[in-house]
Each structure stands twice: as C-alpha cells, then as structure tokens.
Scaffold this motif. Sequence first.
Motif, PDB file in Angstrom:
ATOM      1  N   ARG A  35       0.698  -1.295   0.117  1.00  0.00           N
ATOM      2  CA  ARG A  35      -0.076   0.047  -0.090  1.00  0.00           C
ATOM      3  C   ARG A  35       1.117   1.220  -0.044  1.00  0.00           C
ATOM      4  NH1 ARG A  35      -5.252  -0.502  -1.488  1.00  0.00           N
ATOM      5  NH2 ARG A  35      -6.027  -1.901  -0.372  1.00  0.00           N
ATOM      6  N   GLY A  36       0.456   2.041  -0.806  1.00  0.00           N
ATOM      7  CA  GLY A  36       1.335   3.516  -1.186  1.00  0.00           C
ATOM      8  C   GLY A  36       2.722   3.340  -1.606  1.00  0.00           C
ATOM      9  N   GLU A  37       3.189   2.202  -2.016  1.00  0.00           N
ATOM     10  CA  GLU A  37       4.545   1.871  -2.634  1.00  0.00           C
ATOM     11  C   GLU A  37       4.343   1.795  -4.139  1.00  0.00           C
ATOM     12  OE1 GLU A  37       7.435   1.954  -0.800  1.00  0.00           O
ATOM     13  OE2 GLU A  37       6.267   2.762   0.726  1.00  0.00           O
ATOM     14  N   PRO A  38       5.519   2.188  -4.956  1.00  0.00           N
ATOM     15  CA  PRO A  38       4.976   2.045  -6.336  1.00  0.00           C
ATOM     16  C   PRO A  38       5.022   0.542  -6.481  1.00  0.00           C
ATOM     17  CG  PRO A  38       7.238   3.148  -5.679  1.00  0.00           C
ATOM     18  CD  PRO A  38       6.699   2.720  -4.208  1.00  0.00           C
ATOM     19  N   GLY A  39       4.231   0.377  -7.541  1.00  0.00           N
ATOM     20  CA  GLY A  39       4.137  -1.117  -8.269  1.00  0.00           C
ATOM     21  C   GLY A  39       5.073  -1.422  -9.077  1.00  0.00           C
ATOM     22  N   VAL A  40       4.728  -2.652  -9.746  1.00  0.00           N
ATOM     23  CA  VAL A  40       5.710  -2.963 -10.823  1.00  0.00           C
ATOM     24  C   VAL A  40       4.906  -3.612 -11.885  1.00  0.00           C
ATOM     25  CG1 VAL A  40       5.836  -5.504  -9.862  1.00  0.00           C
ATOM     26  CG2 VAL A  40       7.669  -4.679 -11.054  1.00  0.00           C
ATOM     27  N   PHE A  41       5.572  -3.296 -12.904  1.00  0.00           N
ATOM     28  CA  PHE A  41       4.969  -3.552 -14.602  1.00  0.00           C
ATOM     29  C   PHE A  41       5.668  -4.904 -14.847  1.00  0.00           C
ATOM     30  CE2 PHE A  41       3.784   0.814 -14.692  1.00  0.00           C
ATOM     31  CZ  PHE A  41       2.492   0.654 -15.055  1.00  0.00           C
TER      32      PHE A  41
END
Length: 93
Positions: A35-41
């Motif tokens: 939550r609130g952290e950058p995701g990953v593609f």
Amino acid sequence: MADPQRNEQSEQALERRFKVRQVTEYQASWTERARGEPGVFTVQLILDNGVEEYILDVDADDLEPMLKLFAASDHTTFDLERKVLMFANLSAK
C-alpha cells in the motif's frame, strides 16, 4: 550417405546457439507491492504458441514505448539467451 547421428548433433548445436522464439502473444500487468508503494509492471511473453513463456520486469518509462513497438511490429521475436526483443517490419517514417 549422410550420417544421421552427425546431423542430429549439428541440429542440437544449432539449437543451443540460437534460442530465438517468436512472440505469439503478450500480456502486460501491473502488481501492487505494498500500500502506497510503487508497483511493478511485467510483460508476459508467450513464445511459439506456448512452447515457452518468459516474464519481463519492465520499468514504467519503458512500458509505453514497448507496447507501441508490439503494436507496430508484424513479427516480434525474443532471444532467450541474450534477453533481447526484436521487432520486425517497422515502418521508417
């Protein structure tokens, strides 16, 4: 007369040297890490109609141009050993 064993050895050596597969499908995904952290593609490559699969971790800055190249290319291949996507038949506008 051709030696069948020698022909098979030559074919196996060629296969080891060239690990290039056609990208027949791909799927782009985004995953939340926390939550609130950058995701990953990621981009999942389906190679030669499911013979192999490979997942690329894609930087957000690279995803859009990569998807545009997939859309513009008539024929995309992936070199499994060198980890290189190759887009063919692109127009040089």
